[in-house]
Design an enzyme around this catalytic site. Structure first.
Site, short mmCIF file in Angstrom:
data_model
loop_
_atom_site.label_atom_id
_atom_site.label_comp_id
_atom_site.label_asym_id
_atom_site.label_seq_id
_atom_site.Cartn_x
_atom_site.Cartn_y
_atom_site.Cartn_z
N GLY A 72 -14.49 -33.10 -11.16
CA GLY A 72 -13.16 -33.02 -11.74
C GLY A 72 -12.77 -34.25 -12.55
N ASN A 151 -2.29 -31.29 -5.56
CA ASN A 151 -3.22 -31.46 -4.45
C ASN A 151 -2.55 -31.90 -3.15
OD1 ASN A 151 -3.02 -33.75 -6.40
ND2 ASN A 151 -4.04 -34.88 -4.77
N GLN A 179 -7.72 -27.86 -7.66
CA GLN A 179 -7.24 -27.29 -6.40
C GLN A 179 -6.98 -25.79 -6.49
OE1 GLN A 179 -7.26 -28.78 -3.60
NE2 GLN A 179 -7.42 -30.92 -4.18
N HIS A 201 -16.94 -29.06 -5.00
CA HIS A 201 -16.75 -29.30 -3.58
C HIS A 201 -15.38 -28.88 -3.07
CE1 HIS A 201 -14.30 -33.15 -3.41
NE2 HIS A 201 -14.60 -33.12 -4.69
N CYS A 324 -8.34 -39.42 -2.75
CA CYS A 324 -8.68 -40.41 -3.77
C CYS A 324 -7.72 -41.60 -3.78
CB CYS A 324 -8.71 -39.75 -5.15
SG CYS A 324 -9.96 -38.46 -5.29
#
Length: 398
Positions: A72, A151, A179, A201, A324
């Site tokens: 992403g 997210n 997402q 993922h 993140c």
């Protein structure tokens, strides 16, 4: 000790069938897809099939509109930098205050380089200020980048409408759909979206692989230079096992999307109803327009880090917000942008479910969490207290 994983917005377990699909490409079908011999052509055909699976999942018109990337973050950076490079006499970016760091960090860097970046605010439910968005669009706008779904809260933005508004001013429109892909229906060919990012993922595929949708005839400037891979739009030898895994994950997601979406939403609601019964907590985000798997619950006058610590010790995985940004001690930039009161800001926990989540797991988490909250508050587990803080949101504090 029972282990329950409710951090699927950070990453998902790679589906066993995805792993099985990938394995032959490590030691048996190991040819280079750019080679002219049979071993290379065989791998190239497998990549083509994976590309078609991703195309089908997001409703792209052509398989060549799918460009495989490392994930992403690369897709987001490529889309925005490409748009700024190809849009003549346009040098402004419009995005939101609640984007993923992959977009906001780039916006900061672009600002240092001299590009003007408009950050559109959201309200207390995480909903975009459409009037501010409309005012930010101008003949100077090169690209708009707005996430499909947040997210941290799961709030879904009206990207189809936003894309139409952007295109009417001559700007290109990109959406970070990392997402959303595999969790809500997407039919990108019926929209005016020019570019869309996704990551393997987040939909039970492998890490380290993603894709960027680039609408046919959209002007494009590649980020990585080198060989002719991906129709010269993303150079470098293909991550073949990863691409095959992403293709298989997309195939599974397309089959299971409808039924699993309803099941996951029901489990999320079951979790929220149980937690709200504890008292002194609130569900954050737009309850009417959000991802079916995401619940962000803030506990008044409690520290989220303490809750996460106790949950982890009990075998339950949840998070404070974006994985993140979780290394920061600062409150979530998303919740700060929503003007969440200080009494709630530090006590927000994100639970994100998947198609693997069961009702038994949800019931177990409710028992564990009730005891944790009671311990941290110093009250008996069965006692429910009313909140002192008021917060205008879709779900009032109880």
């Amino acid at each position: 000790m029972q282990s329950v994983y409710l951090d699927n917005n950070a990453t998902t377990r790679t589906d066993p069938s995805v792993v099985a699909a990938m394995l032959p490409f490590f030691s048996e079908q190991f040819g280079n897809a750019s080679s002219a011999h049979a071993a290379g052509r065989q791998v190239a055909e497998s990549i083509r099939q994976a590309r078609r699976s991703v195309q089908a999942l997001i409703g792209a018109a052509f398989d060549h509109e799918i460009v495989f990337t490392s994930g992403g973050t690369e897709s987001d950076n490529t889309a925005i930098l490409s748009a700024l490079a190809v849009q003549e006499r346009r040098d402004e970016l419009v995005t939101t205050t609640v984007e993923h760091p992959a977009v906001l960090s780039l916006a900061d860097e672009l600002g240092r380089r001299g590009n003007k970046c408009h950050l559109i605010p959201v309200d207390c439910s995480g909903w975009l200020d459409i009037d501010a968005y409309r005012r930010a669009l101008s003949p100077h706008t090169a690209v708009v980048s707005v996430m499909w779904a947040n997210n941290e809260t799961g709030t879904i933005f009206p990207v189809e409408v936003l894309a139409k508004m952007a295109r009417s001013t001559g700007a290109l429109f990109h959406t970070d759909a990392v997402q959303a892909v595999g969790r809500v229906p997407i039919d990108v060919k019926t929209t005016q979206i020019d570019m869309l990012s996704l990551s393997g993922h987040k939909l039970h595929g492998p890490k380290g692989v993603g894709a960027l949708y680039v609408r046919k005839d959209t002007k494009f400037r590649r980020l990585i230079f080198g060989g002719p891979q991906e129709r010269r739009r993303r150079s470098g030898t293909e991550n073949v096992p990863g691409i095959i895994g992403l293709g298989k994950a997309a195939e599974l997601a397309a089959v299971e999307l409808g039924q699993e979406r309803r099941k996951i939403a029901a489990l999320r609601d079951r979790l929220e109803d149980g937690v709200l019964d504890f008292g002194k907590c609130v569900v954050l985000g737009d309850k009417e327009s959000r991802l079916p798997n995401t619940s962000n619950i803030a506990f008044e006058h409690l520290e989220g880090e303490a809750i996460i610590h106790h949950l982890s010790r009990a075998g339950v995985a949840a998070s404070l917000g974006s994985a993140c940004a979780s290394g920061s001690m600062e409150p979530s930039h998303v919740l700060r942008a929503m003007h969440v009161p200080s009494a709630l800001l530090h006590g927000a926990i994100r639970f994100s479910l998947s198609r693997e989540t069961t009702s038994e797991e949800i019931d177990h988490v409710l028992v564990v969490l009730r005891n944790i909250i009671a311990k941290l508050r110093g009250t008996p587990p069965g006692r429910s207290e009313r909140a002192e803080t008021t917060f205008r949101s879709n779900e009032s504090i109880r």
